[in-house]
Design an enzyme around this catalytic site. Structure first.
Site, short mmCIF file in Angstrom:
data_model
loop_
_atom_site.label_atom_id
_atom_site.label_comp_id
_atom_site.label_asym_id
_atom_site.label_seq_id
_atom_site.Cartn_x
_atom_site.Cartn_y
_atom_site.Cartn_z
N GLU A 73 0.78 -1.23 0.00
CA GLU A 73 0.00 0.00 0.00
C GLU A 73 0.83 1.29 0.00
OE1 GLU A 73 -3.04 -0.17 2.99
OE2 GLU A 73 -4.09 -1.81 2.00
N GLU A 107 -5.94 -8.50 0.69
CA GLU A 107 -6.66 -8.04 1.87
C GLU A 107 -8.13 -7.80 1.52
OE1 GLU A 107 -4.97 -4.72 3.95
OE2 GLU A 107 -2.90 -5.45 3.72
#
Length: 406
Positions: free
Chosen positions: A226, A326
């Site tokens: 991320e 995720e």
């Protein structure tokens, strides 16, 4: 972890560096399944998809998801690992974190994962696990690498696939995010000197994976979790060089083609650019997409959530093969505790939405739920084990398609 934009993309190519199928890792099994009234049947199945969980807050603590344990460590008023180590002092912090590593994820947890039909774990780690990279101005717990070795061995003994994920980068890749290991006011990672520290981490861990038998089922390394979406050097400099450094390390070790790690990148849908711009048509890579409808721009209704997940596709612009690294059962923050959405009174709907997401993500290589366990009272939406215990996630992922009703 945090939210990403949804994209309607498609899956294409295959991978040559090793994935579970290349080593026959996910063996067929015979399982006894309950059919009610105390009866059961034996069913043989052969899962060819990654079905896994993140081991969130093991090696990088996110206080929001383990408040009780964080307080017991003496860190309850601190925002991140960096802050806690600074508060406690190095020796006391090392002792507190070793106790945490000994108890947060145990062999019993991995046994339970296997019983639930899970076959893989994604392990978020910080660069400070390679302690030579930590300078005098930085404060992180020491000794984690020994516990990472132990965890890899536990997974290998159970034929579970392992993805090692650089979750916390030097000088932090995002602001105000404890998942980076520090609650930073600046994302200072995006400069050559910090990239160099990350390359060293990736090379050291690549060496360890290939030279330590405990890592025999560790097949994928993710170069960065991320990243911020506004850095021009990320793809042409960091992504390109990270690939070269890992492959250079493997060449120096004499690693054969079929043993090379799959190198993973955040997919273009994350919003930080397309890694394929520097990877070309390399087929020894994979991509990571994070699918949190909690932060998606969709209508806030139950039918909208189900329809979005049922129709979800991804992996375009040659960002394939892809793993959904995720996802969760969390919904929009403004809705999550309203009567129509709160967890205890809406279990049937959450069960259906779980099924809809699983059947979608198995259009790709598979998925890793965020996370295995949480300490959020009776709110199970972020914890796979919590949701199983609440009767929301079934003990057999094969039930997903029937529950989804797509």
């Amino acid at each position: 972890m945090r939210g990403s934009l949804l994209s309607l993309l498609t899956l294409t190519s295959a991978v040559s560096a090793w994935l579970p199928a290349e080593r026959g890792l996910f063996k067929s099994e015979t399982r006894s399944l309950s059919i009610g009234q105390g009866r059961s049947i034996n069913r043989r199945y052969n899962p060819d998809k990654i079905r896994g969980v993140n081991l969130g807050s093991l090696f990088i603590v996110e206080p929001w998801m383990m408040g009780q344990a964080w307080s017991e460590m003496g860190c309850g008023d601190q925002k991140s690992e960096f802050d806690c180590v600074l508060k406690l002092g190095q020796d006391a912090a090392d002792a507190a974190f070793k106790q945490h590593w000994d108890t947060w994820i145990t062999e019993e947890d991995l046994d339970k994962m296997k019983q639930l039909g899970l076959n893989a774990v994604r392990v978020p780690v910080g660069y400070w696990m390679v302690e030579e990279l930590v300078d005098a101005s930085e404060h992180f717990p020491r000794g984690g690498l020994e516990y990472m070795d132990r965890l890899a061995g536990w997974a290998a003994a159970r034929d579970m696939y392992v993805v090692l994920d650089l979750h916390g980068a030097p000088f932090s890749q995002e602001i105000h995010q404890p998942f980076t290991g520090q609650y930073s006011e600046e994302a200072g990672f995006y400069q050559t000197s910090q990239y160099e520290r990350a390359y060293t981490f990736l090379q050291k861990m690549t060496e360890r994976i290939h030279q330590n038998d405990a890592y025999r089922t560790t097949g994928m390394i993710e170069v960065l979790n991320e990243p911020q979406r506004t850095h021009d050097s990320l793809i042409p400099e960091f992504y390109a060089t990270a690939y070269s450094k890992i492959r250079e390390t493997e060449a120096n070790l004499g690693v054969s083609e079929d043993r090379k790690l799959t190198i993973q990148y955040m997919a273009e849908s994350w919003g930080a650019g397309n890694p394929r711009n520097v990877l070309g048509d390399k087929n020894d890579v994979a991509f990571d997409d994070h699918r949190y409808l909690k932060w998606a721009q969709i209508e806030q209704s139950k039918p909208s959530y189900i329809a979005t997940s049922c129709g979800d596709t991804f992996g375009g612009n040659n960002n394939s093969p892809i793993v959904v690294g995720e996802w969760s059962l969390a919904v929009d923050s403004n809705q999550e505790m309203n009567a129509d959405w709160e967890p205890q009174g809406n279990k049937d709907w959450y069960k259906q939405w779980w099924g809809a997401q699983v059947q979608a993500y198995e259009k790709g290589l598979g998925w890793f739920f965020w996370s295995w366990k949480v300490q959020l009272g009776d709110d199970y939406r972020w914890g796979y084990r919590n949701a199983v215990e609440a009767g929301v996630i079934p003990s057999n992922p094969d039930e997903a398609a029937g529950l989804a009703k797509c």
